[in-house]
Design an enzyme around this catalytic site. Structure first.
Site, PDB file in Angstrom:
ATOM      1  N   TYR A  67       0.829  -1.214   0.000  1.00  0.00           N
ATOM      2  CA  TYR A  67       0.000   0.000   0.000  1.00  0.00           C
ATOM      3  C   TYR A  67       0.860   1.260   0.000  1.00  0.00           C
ATOM      4  O   TYR A  67       0.494   2.265  -0.617  1.00  0.00           O
ATOM      5  CB  TYR A  67      -0.998  -0.014   1.162  1.00  0.00           C
ATOM      6  N   ARG A  70       1.702   1.939  -3.498  1.00  0.00           N
ATOM      7  CA  ARG A  70       0.565   2.543  -4.215  1.00  0.00           C
ATOM      8  C   ARG A  70       0.378   4.009  -3.805  1.00  0.00           C
ATOM      9  O   ARG A  70       0.042   4.858  -4.639  1.00  0.00           O
ATOM     10  CB  ARG A  70      -0.713   1.749  -3.927  1.00  0.00           C
ATOM     11  N   ASN A 101     -12.450   4.258  -6.418  1.00  0.00           N
ATOM     12  CA  ASN A 101     -11.003   4.481  -6.347  1.00  0.00           C
ATOM     13  C   ASN A 101     -10.590   4.984  -4.967  1.00  0.00           C
ATOM     14  O   ASN A 101     -11.305   5.757  -4.343  1.00  0.00           O
ATOM     15  CB  ASN A 101     -10.569   5.484  -7.420  1.00  0.00           C
ATOM     16  N   VAL A 102      -9.415   4.557  -4.552  1.00  0.00           N
ATOM     17  CA  VAL A 102      -8.913   4.975  -3.244  1.00  0.00           C
ATOM     18  C   VAL A 102      -7.920   6.129  -3.393  1.00  0.00           C
ATOM     19  O   VAL A 102      -7.352   6.594  -2.414  1.00  0.00           O
ATOM     20  CB  VAL A 102      -8.285   3.789  -2.483  1.00  0.00           C
ATOM     21  N   ASP A 103      -7.707   6.600  -4.621  1.00  0.00           N
ATOM     22  CA  ASP A 103      -6.839   7.769  -4.815  1.00  0.00           C
ATOM     23  C   ASP A 103      -7.639   9.046  -4.549  1.00  0.00           C
ATOM     24  O   ASP A 103      -8.840   9.008  -4.291  1.00  0.00           O
ATOM     25  CB  ASP A 103      -6.212   7.757  -6.227  1.00  0.00           C
ATOM     26  N   HIS A 118     -14.802   2.612  -1.468  1.00  0.00           N
ATOM     27  CA  HIS A 118     -13.786   1.643  -1.033  1.00  0.00           C
ATOM     28  C   HIS A 118     -12.719   2.285  -0.157  1.00  0.00           C
ATOM     29  O   HIS A 118     -11.599   1.794  -0.073  1.00  0.00           O
ATOM     30  CB  HIS A 118     -13.166   0.941  -2.257  1.00  0.00           C
ATOM     31  N   CYS A 129      -7.913  -0.601  17.314  1.00  0.00           N
ATOM     32  CA  CYS A 129      -8.905   0.277  17.964  1.00  0.00           C
ATOM     33  C   CYS A 129      -9.598   1.212  16.986  1.00  0.00           C
ATOM     34  O   CYS A 129     -10.483   1.972  17.385  1.00  0.00           O
ATOM     35  CB  CYS A 129      -8.259   1.079  19.099  1.00  0.00           C
ATOM     36  N   CYS A 156      -3.102   2.677  21.443  1.00  0.00           N
ATOM     37  CA  CYS A 156      -3.191   1.304  21.965  1.00  0.00           C
ATOM     38  C   CYS A 156      -2.020   0.426  21.537  1.00  0.00           C
ATOM     39  O   CYS A 156      -1.936  -0.726  21.960  1.00  0.00           O
ATOM     40  CB  CYS A 156      -4.514   0.669  21.526  1.00  0.00           C
ATOM     41  N   ALA A 237     -11.452   7.722 -20.579  1.00  0.00           N
ATOM     42  CA  ALA A 237     -12.035   8.782 -19.742  1.00  0.00           C
ATOM     43  C   ALA A 237     -11.469  10.152 -20.112  1.00  0.00           C
ATOM     44  O   ALA A 237     -12.214  11.127 -20.238  1.00  0.00           O
ATOM     45  CB  ALA A 237     -11.753   8.471 -18.272  1.00  0.00           C
TER      46      ALA A 237
END
Ligand code: OAD
Length: 246
Positions: A67, A70, A101-103, A118, A129, A156, A237
């Site tokens: 990740y 990314r 998209n997570v961007d 997402h 936690c 935690c 696009a």
């Protein structure tokens, strides 16, 4: 009439637009899609090894490192002409973006109304936690993914995980509820750059269609959602959105 002109006419005659976006939306910004050969992320790294809670528990350093890689790619990327066209269209239409998209490229292009189904790559939180965690050091793009021990939660001591939705996890409830309501209320849905195989996001175009909206797909290839769309524009696009929304 060419499909691009049909799509353009629909945009001109409708005011309340929901845009469902997937990985293809960001492909021309240099972010690999998930399933498209040969560069798809999932072609090199199987999802069951990287994008499940079980994978995280088995090897958090592998998953965190992937990740981080990314995050580096996204940090270095810039919004493409499609992202920009959607942001500009909000001056004349009600535009709500529902993205898988997570961007953060929609936001960086200037779109203000974006629902992330997402999660987000930069919304880290504690695995134990669930408290949010601040910024982390992100490697330069261009490096290959490598194992990195995740940071620890200041409250935690639990491991910090990426703020994305993994396979087998629920979508953020509020975002999904709003996405369903927006889909049922819009008069036009644009479905951009998604293969349409991951549910429940892939069910939204049918919600829109059943409620009476026109559905337009923008994708170079036929997808699982092509049959739901009234008009399919075969193109990218960044090429199609400026023309359709312009
Ligand atoms: P996919 O990789 O499954 O599909 C990408 C789609 O984009 C394909 O239909 C391509 O034809 C299309 N495409 C490629 N380049 C394009 C371009 N320049 N312009 C427009 N379209 C283009 O990605 P998603 O459908 O987003 O979920 O995948 C859905 C979910 O599966 C992801 O959010 C992720 C993944 O597993 C989770 O991680 C929970």
């Amino acid at each position: 009439m060419p499909t691009i002109d049909q799509a353009k006419r629909l945009v001109q005659n409708r005011s309340n637009i929901v845009v469902l976006t997937g990985a293809g939306m960001s492909a021309e910004s240099g972010i690999p899609t998930f399933r498209q050969a040969p560069r798809g992320l999932w072609a090199e790294y199987s999802p069951e090894h990287l994008a499940t809670p079980e994978a995280w528990q088995a090897d958090p350093a592998l998953v965190w490192g992937w990740y981080l890689w990314r995050m580096g790619l996204v940090r270095a990327a810039v919004p493409n002409a499609g992202h920009v066209a959607l942001a500009m269209a909000a001056e004349t239409h009600t535009i709500r973006i529902v993205t898988q998209n997570v961007d953060d490229l929609h936001e960086r292009a200037g779109s203000g109304d974006v629902l992330h189904l997402h999660g987000g790559l930069f919304a880290h939180r504690c695995f134990a936690c669930a408290r949010p965690h601040g910024e982390v050091a992100i490697p330069d793009s261009g490096t290959t993914p490598m194992r990195v021990e995740p940071p620890r939660c200041a409250h935690c001591g639990g491991l910090i995980r990426p703020g994305v939705v993994w396979f087998g996890e629920n979508l953020p409830e509020a975002a999904f509820t709003q996405a369903v309501a927006a889909s049922a209320a819009c008069d036009l849905m644009l479905v951009v750059g998604t293969s349409g195989i991951v549910h429940p996001a892939a069910g939204l175009p049918l919600v829109a269609r059943d409620a009476g909206a026109a559905v337009v797909e923008i994708n170079p290839l036929e997808t699982e959602l092509s049959a739901v769309a009234h008009v399919c524009v075969r193109g990218s696009a960044a090429a199609v959105l400026p023309e359709v929304l312009g």
